[in-house]
Scaffold this active site. Structure first.
Site, PDB file in Angstrom:
ATOM      1  N   ARG A  37       0.835  -1.216   0.000  1.00 14.54           N
ATOM      2  CA  ARG A  37       0.000   0.000   0.000  1.00 14.54           C
ATOM      3  C   ARG A  37       0.864   1.259   0.000  1.00 14.54           C
ATOM      4  NH1 ARG A  37      -5.113  -2.273   3.602  1.00 14.54           N
ATOM      5  NH2 ARG A  37      -6.318  -2.742   1.734  1.00 14.54           N
ATOM      6  N   LYS A 197     -18.943 -18.472  -0.877  1.00 15.41           N
ATOM      7  CA  LYS A 197     -20.382 -18.405  -0.607  1.00 15.41           C
ATOM      8  C   LYS A 197     -21.153 -17.521  -1.574  1.00 15.41           C
ATOM      9  CE  LYS A 197     -20.083 -19.107   4.350  1.00 15.41           C
ATOM     10  NZ  LYS A 197     -20.281 -18.455   5.636  1.00 15.41           N
ATOM     11  N   GLY A 354      -9.890  -9.410  -2.030  1.00 12.86           N
ATOM     12  CA  GLY A 354      -8.786  -9.986  -1.251  1.00 12.86           C
ATOM     13  C   GLY A 354      -8.238 -11.308  -1.737  1.00 12.86           C
ATOM     14  N   GLY A 377     -13.408  -4.287  -0.043  1.00 16.59           N
ATOM     15  CA  GLY A 377     -14.802  -3.849  -0.001  1.00 16.59           C
ATOM     16  C   GLY A 377     -15.163  -2.904  -1.139  1.00 16.59           C
TER      17      GLY A 377
HETATM   18  P1  AMP Z   1     -14.248 -15.616  -1.041  1.00 16.42           P
HETATM   19  O1  AMP Z   1     -13.584 -14.923   0.118  1.00 16.42           O
HETATM   20  O2  AMP Z   1     -15.731 -15.622  -0.978  1.00 16.42           O
HETATM   21  O3  AMP Z   1     -13.715 -15.118  -2.366  1.00 16.42           O
HETATM   22  O4  AMP Z   1     -13.873 -17.151  -0.919  1.00 16.42           O
HETATM   23  C1  AMP Z   1     -12.567 -17.619  -1.057  1.00 16.42           C
HETATM   24  C2  AMP Z   1     -12.489 -18.954  -0.405  1.00 16.42           C
HETATM   25  O5  AMP Z   1     -13.344 -19.866  -1.057  1.00 16.42           O
HETATM   26  C3  AMP Z   1     -11.125 -19.571  -0.463  1.00 16.42           C
HETATM   27  O6  AMP Z   1     -10.626 -19.654   0.844  1.00 16.42           O
HETATM   28  C4  AMP Z   1     -11.349 -20.948  -1.052  1.00 16.42           C
HETATM   29  O7  AMP Z   1     -10.648 -21.971  -0.371  1.00 16.42           O
HETATM   30  C5  AMP Z   1     -12.830 -21.158  -0.863  1.00 16.42           C
HETATM   31  N1  AMP Z   1     -13.363 -22.106  -1.832  1.00 16.42           N
HETATM   32  C6  AMP Z   1     -13.375 -22.004  -3.161  1.00 16.42           C
HETATM   33  N2  AMP Z   1     -13.911 -23.103  -3.718  1.00 16.42           N
HETATM   34  C7  AMP Z   1     -14.255 -23.930  -2.717  1.00 16.42           C
HETATM   35  C8  AMP Z   1     -14.871 -25.221  -2.665  1.00 16.42           C
HETATM   36  N3  AMP Z   1     -15.237 -25.879  -3.765  1.00 16.42           N
HETATM   37  N4  AMP Z   1     -15.095 -25.773  -1.451  1.00 16.42           N
HETATM   38  C9  AMP Z   1     -14.728 -25.100  -0.340  1.00 16.42           C
HETATM   39  N5  AMP Z   1     -14.149 -23.884  -0.329  1.00 16.42           N
HETATM   40  C10 AMP Z   1     -13.919 -23.300  -1.505  1.00 16.42           C
END
Ligand code: AMP
Length: 396
Positions: A37, A197, A354, A377
């Site tokens: 940063r 998610k 991130g 964010g």
């Molecule tokens: P996000 O912060 O929502 O972008 O999620 C990133 C996280 O999603 C990472 O830590 C990945 O390990 C997890 N992730 C991605 N694909 C899968 C999956 N098929 N099963 C479990 N975790 C996952």
């Protein structure tokens, strides 16, 4: 498209220039452990100083409730000075006598960092009296902190309303990239959205399906969609209660003529563990006792074909559990393909959020994308189609 006021329009010579920067750097035992940063804001600081401006840096650090020595920016001033290669003065407060005294002592081309703006409640409240206290210290305002621009705080938005205001060079680069990515992109546009998610990205998915020509859904969130279409997903991570939401998004995409590209195969294991024994199954044949941890090779082929068809790519979130090998392979293969197309001049690629930055770094391609945003964010809110207060205030 509205343009933004930039340093090209600012006459900084001899002026006191309040520059909002992002210095919310990771620290351990009083030392900065990652200076990314700091590096990003150096061009703006140097340019203003070289043009004879007096640079007064404003930043927040952490989430203090009132004045807290543990969240002082003082050690960060030393780190900025080292990276800048010249002294950076520090004032114990960002308003009042300590601040005005330090500002008055500045000569042309010198740099001063003021203490954490969040030591005052007026910062996050965007309190007009606090804005005025800050405004007294400067003649001009430059915002170089895109990552804080989704918040309407005194130092990110309030000041832009009361002083002549401009985007710094890093903010400008970010806005240029984001405009190319979604606001006025070269079509076709493909978006890749992955990650854990659906629940954290509903607004983002709903906005994207109305803006892009094809949406690739991968990662854990794809499981929710696959489940919603009536297929079994074994023990995979999923939010089954969001099946209706997933179907609504699919329908909205259909209405908007946006192709949805879901995985056609999955790399499955019994447990979420690096090196776990694994096997790839067709998406309609996922065993009940296993979990999908990555997209399979046929899915990657489809993602890469979508990238081939695209002139613009916007990417957020990994396609699989990229932190644990070998479940990083889908993400790495697609990222490398996008990087290659970008290098060949066939693709404008914009990525952010991130985990996305970590995933692209892991694939070794972050430098080959057109632009990788380190803003978390703010980048997500931009992908959700929301107006960012700190950005809106800089429109010409
Ligand atoms: P996000 O912060 O929502 O972008 O999620 C990133 C996280 O999603 C990472 O830590 C990945 O390990 C997890 N992730 C991605 N694909 C899968 C999956 N098929 N099963 C479990 N975790 C996952």
């Amino acid at each position: 498209m509205t343009a933004f006021r930039t340093l090209d329009q600012a006459d900084v010579k001899g002026k006191r220039v309040l520059v909002r920067v992002d210095l919310n750097v990771p620290m351990e035992n009083g030392r900065v452990t990652d200076a990314t940063r700091i590096e990003r804001v150096l061009p703006t600081i140097r340019e203003i100083a070289d043009k004879g401006g007096k640079v007064i840096l404003l930043a927040h650090f952490g989430r203090p409730k009132g004045r807290d020595p543990k969240e002082s920016l003082k050690p960060v001033a030393e780190a900025v000075s080292q990276h800048l290669g010249k002294p950076v003065a520090f004032a114990d407060d960002c308003i009042g006598e300590a601040a005005s005294h330090a500002v008055n002592a500045l000569n042309k081309g010198e740099v001063l960092l003021l203490e954490n703006t969040r030591f005052h409640a007026g910062e996050e409240k965007n309190d007009p009296a606090f804005v005025q206290d800050l405004a007294k210290l400067g003649d001009l305002y430059v915002n170089d902190a895109f990552s804080a621009a989704h918040r309407a705080h005194a130092s990110t938005e309030g000041l832009a309303r009361v002083l002549p205001s401009y985007a710094g060079r890093t903010m400008q680069a970010e806005l240029d990239a984001l405009t190319k990515g979604l606001e006025s992109p070269k079509r076709p546009v493909v978006a890749i959205v992955g990650g854990a998610k659906v629940s954290t990205k509903i607004d983002l998915l709903e906005n994207l399906v109305t803006r892009v020509d094809a949406l690739v859904i991968g990662g854990g969130m794809a499981n929710t969609f696959v489940h919603a279409t009536g297929l079994g997903i074994g023990k995979s991570l999923a939010e089954k209660d969001l099946a209706a939401t997933a179907l609504r998004i699919i329908e909205k995409a259909r209405d908007a003529n946006c192709a949805i590209i879901l995985p056609v195969d999955g790399v499955c294991a019994y447990e979420f563990k690096a090196g776990a024994e694994n096997h790839t199954y067709g998406i309609d044949a996922i065993p009940e006792d296993r979990m999908i941890l990555d997209v399979g090779s046929q899915s990657v082929e489809r993602v890469n074909a979508a990238i081939n068809d695209a002139a613009t790519l916007v990417w957020n979130g990994p396609l699989g559990a990229f932190e644990i090998a070998p479940f990083d392979q889908g993400t790495v293969a697609a990222a490398r393909h996008a990087a290659q197309r970008t290098k060949e001049g066939k693709l404008v690629s914009v990525a952010g959020g991130g985990d996305t930055v970590a995933a692209l770094n892991h694939a070794g391609v972050a430098d080959s994308f057109t632009y990788v945003s380190t803003a978390g964010g703010a980048f997500l809110e931009w992908m959700e189609g929301k107006a960012l207060p700190g950005v809106e205030a800089l429109r010409a």
